[in-house]
Design a protein around this motif. Structure first.
Motif, PDB file in Angstrom:
ATOM      1  N   SER A  27     -39.477  18.106 -16.404  1.00 24.70           N
ATOM      2  CA  SER A  27     -38.483  17.213 -17.005  1.00 24.70           C
ATOM      3  C   SER A  27     -37.917  17.810 -18.291  1.00 24.70           C
ATOM      4  N   ALA A  28     -38.778  18.400 -19.108  1.00 25.48           N
ATOM      5  CA  ALA A  28     -38.318  19.007 -20.361  1.00 25.48           C
ATOM      6  C   ALA A  28     -37.365  20.170 -20.098  1.00 25.48           C
ATOM      7  N   SER A  31     -34.017  18.718 -19.059  1.00 26.32           N
ATOM      8  CA  SER A  31     -33.343  18.045 -20.172  1.00 26.32           C
ATOM      9  C   SER A  31     -32.838  19.028 -21.218  1.00 26.32           C
ATOM     10  N   LYS A  32     -33.660  20.003 -21.558  1.00 25.54           N
ATOM     11  CA  LYS A  32     -33.301  20.926 -22.636  1.00 25.54           C
ATOM     12  C   LYS A  32     -32.286  21.972 -22.203  1.00 25.54           C
TER      13      LYS A  32
END
Length: 126
Positions: A27-28, A31-32
């Motif tokens: 997820s990170a 997102s990033k």
């Protein structure tokens, strides 16, 4: 994951990891960096129920491209694992992902269809 053997021979999972797991890292990354993450989902060392929770979390977070694998048994004694609660082969994991996309949970119950189904690939050792 580490398992502790109980006096009766059964195993209890002991969480010793002090780092983010696959769901959080995937997820990170998405997102990033705004690129699709393709986390590995393995069936060895995880119950069908734990896999279902991972699929739910990943789908909710928009991580829907997966690599499904059998995985290795490292700290487990395969003779002491309740085979009905795990997948022996990646084919069972793949079927669980297909069932998830078709709104069927591990117990055969129907739930709301995922907004975006998971897509997946696999790999095998000949």
């Amino acid at each position: 994951k580490v398992f502790k053997e109980n006096a009766d021979g059964s195993l209890t999972k002991v969480n010793v990891s002090k780092r983010p797991g696959t769901v959080a890292i995937a997820s990170a990354i998405q997102s990033k960096y705004h690129i699709p993450a393709v986390p590995h989902v393995v069936c060895k060392g995880f119950t069908k129920e734990e896999t279902e929770y991972a699929l739910i979390d990943l789908q909710y977070l928009g991580v829907t491209e997966l690599l499904l694998l059998r995985g290795d048994i490292k700290t487990l004694d395969s003779n002491k694992i309740d085979a009905s609660k795990t997948h022996e082969h990646a084919s069972g994991l793949i079927q669980q992902a297909v069932d998830f996309n078709n709104s069927k949970d591990v117990d055969g119950n129907v739930f709301d269809k995922p907004e975006t189904p998971v897509s997946f690939g696999g790999a095998c050792y000949p």
